[in-house]
Design a protein around this motif. Structure first.
Motif, PDB file in Angstrom:
ATOM      1  N   ALA A  64     -68.098 -23.597   2.258  1.00  0.00           N
ATOM      2  CA  ALA A  64     -69.075 -23.354   1.205  1.00  0.00           C
ATOM      3  C   ALA A  64     -69.659 -21.940   1.271  1.00  0.00           C
ATOM      4  CB  ALA A  64     -70.207 -24.377   1.299  1.00  0.00           C
ATOM      5  N   SER A  65     -69.534 -21.299   2.425  1.00  0.00           N
ATOM      6  CA  SER A  65     -70.110 -19.964   2.595  1.00  0.00           C
ATOM      7  C   SER A  65     -69.236 -18.852   2.015  1.00  0.00           C
ATOM      8  CB  SER A  65     -70.349 -19.682   4.082  1.00  0.00           C
ATOM      9  OG  SER A  65     -69.115 -19.510   4.778  1.00  0.00           O
ATOM     10  N   ILE A  66     -68.013 -19.164   1.646  1.00  0.00           N
ATOM     11  CA  ILE A  66     -67.081 -18.146   1.162  1.00  0.00           C
ATOM     12  C   ILE A  66     -67.368 -17.813  -0.295  1.00  0.00           C
ATOM     13  CG2 ILE A  66     -64.658 -17.510   0.914  1.00  0.00           C
ATOM     14  CD1 ILE A  66     -65.540 -18.021   3.786  1.00  0.00           C
ATOM     15  N   ASP A  67     -67.518 -16.533  -0.581  1.00  0.00           N
ATOM     16  CA  ASP A  67     -67.689 -16.068  -1.956  1.00  0.00           C
ATOM     17  C   ASP A  67     -66.303 -15.975  -2.598  1.00  0.00           C
ATOM     18  OD1 ASP A  67     -68.262 -14.906  -4.352  1.00  0.00           O
ATOM     19  OD2 ASP A  67     -69.200 -13.104  -3.537  1.00  0.00           O
ATOM     20  N   ARG A  68     -65.972 -16.943  -3.410  1.00  0.00           N
ATOM     21  CA  ARG A  68     -64.628 -17.042  -3.975  1.00  0.00           C
ATOM     22  C   ARG A  68     -64.460 -16.250  -5.270  1.00  0.00           C
ATOM     23  NH1 ARG A  68     -64.101 -23.424  -4.055  1.00  0.00           N
ATOM     24  NH2 ARG A  68     -62.122 -22.918  -5.095  1.00  0.00           N
TER      25      ARG A  68
ATOM     26  N   ILE B 293     -56.802 -19.858   3.131  1.00  0.00           N
ATOM     27  CA  ILE B 293     -56.359 -19.935   4.527  1.00  0.00           C
ATOM     28  C   ILE B 293     -57.208 -20.925   5.305  1.00  0.00           C
ATOM     29  CG2 ILE B 293     -56.232 -18.648   6.699  1.00  0.00           C
ATOM     30  CD1 ILE B 293     -55.434 -16.189   5.078  1.00  0.00           C
ATOM     31  N   LEU B 294     -58.518 -20.872   5.127  1.00  0.00           N
ATOM     32  CA  LEU B 294     -59.420 -21.770   5.849  1.00  0.00           C
ATOM     33  C   LEU B 294     -59.166 -23.231   5.487  1.00  0.00           C
ATOM     34  CD1 LEU B 294     -62.706 -19.676   5.556  1.00  0.00           C
ATOM     35  CD2 LEU B 294     -61.336 -20.008   7.622  1.00  0.00           C
TER      36      LEU B 294
ATOM     37  N   GLY C  65     -62.799 -16.037  12.921  1.00  0.00           N
ATOM     38  CA  GLY C  65     -63.933 -15.780  13.791  1.00  0.00           C
ATOM     39  C   GLY C  65     -65.058 -15.066  13.072  1.00  0.00           C
ATOM     40  N   ILE C  66     -64.701 -14.091  12.266  1.00  0.00           N
ATOM     41  CA  ILE C  66     -65.701 -13.341  11.502  1.00  0.00           C
ATOM     42  C   ILE C  66     -66.415 -14.254  10.513  1.00  0.00           C
ATOM     43  CG2 ILE C  66     -65.992 -11.533   9.766  1.00  0.00           C
ATOM     44  CD1 ILE C  66     -63.703 -10.018  11.169  1.00  0.00           C
ATOM     45  N   ARG C  67     -65.652 -15.103   9.840  1.00  0.00           N
ATOM     46  CA  ARG C  67     -66.240 -16.016   8.862  1.00  0.00           C
ATOM     47  C   ARG C  67     -67.147 -17.044   9.533  1.00  0.00           C
ATOM     48  NH1 ARG C  67     -66.144 -14.248   3.597  1.00  0.00           N
ATOM     49  NH2 ARG C  67     -64.048 -13.606   2.947  1.00  0.00           N
ATOM     50  N   LEU C  68     -66.763 -17.523  10.705  1.00  0.00           N
ATOM     51  CA  LEU C  68     -67.594 -18.494  11.425  1.00  0.00           C
ATOM     52  C   LEU C  68     -68.928 -17.870  11.818  1.00  0.00           C
ATOM     53  CD1 LEU C  68     -64.909 -20.174  13.710  1.00  0.00           C
ATOM     54  CD2 LEU C  68     -66.314 -21.361  12.035  1.00  0.00           C
TER      55      LEU C  68
ATOM     56  N   ALA D 280     -71.239 -17.367   8.918  1.00  0.00           N
ATOM     57  CA  ALA D 280     -71.840 -18.619   8.446  1.00  0.00           C
ATOM     58  C   ALA D 280     -72.867 -19.159   9.433  1.00  0.00           C
ATOM     59  CB  ALA D 280     -70.741 -19.657   8.200  1.00  0.00           C
ATOM     60  N   GLY D 281     -73.052 -18.456  10.552  1.00  0.00           N
ATOM     61  CA  GLY D 281     -74.031 -18.883  11.551  1.00  0.00           C
ATOM     62  C   GLY D 281     -73.577 -20.059  12.381  1.00  0.00           C
ATOM     63  N   ILE D 282     -72.259 -20.256  12.496  1.00  0.00           N
ATOM     64  CA  ILE D 282     -71.708 -21.367  13.282  1.00  0.00           C
ATOM     65  C   ILE D 282     -71.345 -20.844  14.667  1.00  0.00           C
ATOM     66  CG2 ILE D 282     -69.866 -23.076  13.424  1.00  0.00           C
ATOM     67  CD1 ILE D 282     -69.701 -22.932  10.349  1.00  0.00           C
ATOM     68  N   GLN D 283     -72.011 -21.371  15.670  1.00  0.00           N
ATOM     69  CA  GLN D 283     -71.828 -20.904  17.036  1.00  0.00           C
ATOM     70  C   GLN D 283     -70.718 -21.695  17.730  1.00  0.00           C
ATOM     71  OE1 GLN D 283     -73.494 -18.234  18.160  1.00  0.00           O
ATOM     72  NE2 GLN D 283     -74.527 -18.130  16.164  1.00  0.00           N
TER      73      GLN D 283
END
Length: 222
Positions: free
Chosen positions: A47-51, A62-63, A151-154, A157-160
């Motif tokens: 949901a965080s991806i600006d499509r 890809i995700l 990794g960059i996308r995670l 999105a603030g996912i640790q």
């Protein structure tokens, strides 16, 4: 300590090499826990991806493929346009780690994501790989680039998660199937595990199964 002793011996500060006097740390197979994220976090990542941008469309596709099928970064990088069978709604993964191939039903979500990307993908290139860089000279993405992007996308999105990369979504896919009570043999075949032990390690994070063992009586368990 071993490195320090080796240095002292190499510099002739110590006459005797004492490295072997210090035991190595013992490690055990399957001692670690898969670095999966919760399925809620997978949804939050998507949901965080600006499509609206070409880059967003590519990364989202890809995700979705990584999370839906537990693919490896190398398998994403090797995907070609001809691997998508739109007539029969299938996607083939011809270059698996175990030397075999897999054909998956192409879900509506994955199919729509790939089509949305292909509509903006460069067509004035000779490469048949599906996923290209978004800047000139528009070459096929390498597996390291795929993993780095995840990794960059995670992190964005603030996912640790430790060692964030494409395998994070592979682990999340397997764990999601485990939590859905899919048999381990089926899961192993689905994600292309060569060794059954690679799938069984996820039993350590199947909390719903472990909870059943804890609350059950000994007679029920045995």
């Amino acid at each position: 300590m071993r490195v320090f002793l080796r240095y002292l011996h190499r510099e002739r500060i110590l006459v005797t090499d004492l490295v072997r006097s210090v035991l190595r740390g013992r490690s055990y197979r399957q001692a670690s826990i898969p670095r999966a994220i919760r399925w809620e976090d997978v949804k939050r990542l998507l949901a965080s991806i600006d499509r609206r941008s070409d880059l967003g469309k590519r990364d989202y596709a890809i995700l979705v493929l990584l999370a839906s099928y537990g693919l490896r970064a190398r398998e994403i990088a090797a995907l070609c346009l001809d691997d998508f069978n739109w007539k029969h709604a299938q996607v083939s993964i011809p270059m698996r780690k175990g030397g075999h191939s897999t054909r998956y039903p192409l879900s509506a979500t994955a199919g729509e994501a790939v089509i949305e990307y292909l509509q903006v993908r460069r067509i004035d290139v000779v490469h048949r790989q599906a996923f290209l860089t978004v800047k000139s000279p528009y070459t096929p993405m390498q597996h390291a680039t795929v993993s780095s992007m995840v990794g960059i996308r995670l992190r964005a999105a603030g996912i640790q998660v430790s060692r964030a990369g494409s395998h994070t979504l592979r682990h999340a896919c397997v764990q999601h199937l485990v939590e859905a009570n899919v048999p381990f043999k089926v899961i192993g075949d689905y994600v292309g595990h060569r060794n059954p032990a690679s799938t069984l390690v996820y039993g350590k994070v199947a909390l719903h199964k472990l909870r059943e063992l804890v609350i059950a009586t000994a007679e029920d368990v045995l």
